[in-house]
Design a protein around this motif. Structure first.
Motif, mmCIF file in Angstrom:
data_model
loop_
_atom_site.group_PDB
_atom_site.id
_atom_site.type_symbol
_atom_site.label_atom_id
_atom_site.label_comp_id
_atom_site.label_asym_id
_atom_site.label_seq_id
_atom_site.Cartn_x
_atom_site.Cartn_y
_atom_site.Cartn_z
ATOM 1 N N LYS A 11 28.572 26.340 33.784
ATOM 2 C CA LYS A 11 29.898 25.822 34.076
ATOM 3 C C LYS A 11 30.924 26.801 33.535
ATOM 4 N N VAL A 12 31.927 27.107 34.370
ATOM 5 C CA VAL A 12 33.061 27.921 33.942
ATOM 6 C C VAL A 12 34.227 26.967 33.735
ATOM 7 N N SER A 13 34.777 26.980 32.525
ATOM 8 C CA SER A 13 35.889 26.081 32.210
ATOM 9 C C SER A 13 36.953 26.822 31.414
ATOM 10 N N ALA A 24 36.376 29.821 40.450
ATOM 11 C CA ALA A 24 36.052 30.958 39.574
ATOM 12 C C ALA A 24 34.905 31.751 40.198
ATOM 13 N N VAL A 26 31.644 34.182 39.805
ATOM 14 C CA VAL A 26 30.594 34.538 38.858
ATOM 15 C C VAL A 26 29.664 35.544 39.532
ATOM 16 N N CYS A 39 32.527 29.072 41.999
ATOM 17 C CA CYS A 39 32.289 27.764 41.382
ATOM 18 C C CYS A 39 32.829 26.630 42.232
ATOM 19 N N GLY A 43 33.582 23.425 38.425
ATOM 20 C CA GLY A 43 33.316 24.668 37.706
ATOM 21 C C GLY A 43 31.851 25.037 37.616
ATOM 22 N N SER A 59 32.452 36.800 34.812
ATOM 23 C CA SER A 59 33.155 35.634 35.348
ATOM 24 C C SER A 59 34.646 35.917 35.346
ATOM 25 N N SER A 66 38.891 37.848 31.913
ATOM 26 C CA SER A 66 37.525 37.920 32.433
ATOM 27 C C SER A 66 36.535 37.887 31.275
ATOM 28 N N ILE A 83 30.554 28.893 30.075
ATOM 29 C CA ILE A 83 31.493 30.005 30.055
ATOM 30 C C ILE A 83 32.896 29.458 29.884
ATOM 31 N N LYS A 84 33.605 29.945 28.880
ATOM 32 C CA LYS A 84 34.980 29.522 28.604
ATOM 33 C C LYS A 84 35.910 30.712 28.821
ATOM 34 N N LEU A 85 36.921 30.533 29.670
ATOM 35 C CA LEU A 85 37.898 31.584 29.917
ATOM 36 C C LEU A 85 39.238 31.153 29.350
#
Length: 89
Positions: A11-13, A24, A26, A39, A43, A59, A66, A83-85
């Motif tokens: 999960k990208v958050s 997002a 990846v 995503c 996410g 990501s 990034s 994954i935290k952006l």
């Protein structure tokens, strides 16, 4: 279960609110293989049937920094990534 390749999901958050980043990008790449996805609304992303090896995970999302990291997978692995952006604001 496929025991000859790996399965990668995650999960990208956003870093501040932990909200999934729909759209997002990846990428999961090495010298031999290249996998890319966008995503979903929550996410979440998935890559199935990934050959063993070491990959560069990247990501990106507009307006966020990034992330780039190295991930090694072996046959039969089920890898779950968070994954935290973040942003400047």
């Amino acid at each position: 279960m496929d025991t000859t390749t790996a399965y990668v999901t995650g999960k990208v958050s956003d870093l501040d609110y932990n909200l999934g980043l729909k759209g997002a990008h990846v990428a999961f790449k090495n010298e031999q293989y290249s996998f890319n996805t966008i995503c979903k609304g929550d996410g979440i992303f998935t890559f199935g049937h990934i050959p063993s090896g070491t990959y560069i995970l990247t990501s990106t999302f507009i307006g966020f920094y990034s992330l780039k990291d190295t991930v090694t997978v072996k046959p039969g692995d089920v890898v779950k990534l968070k994954i935290k952006l973040g942003t400047d604001y």
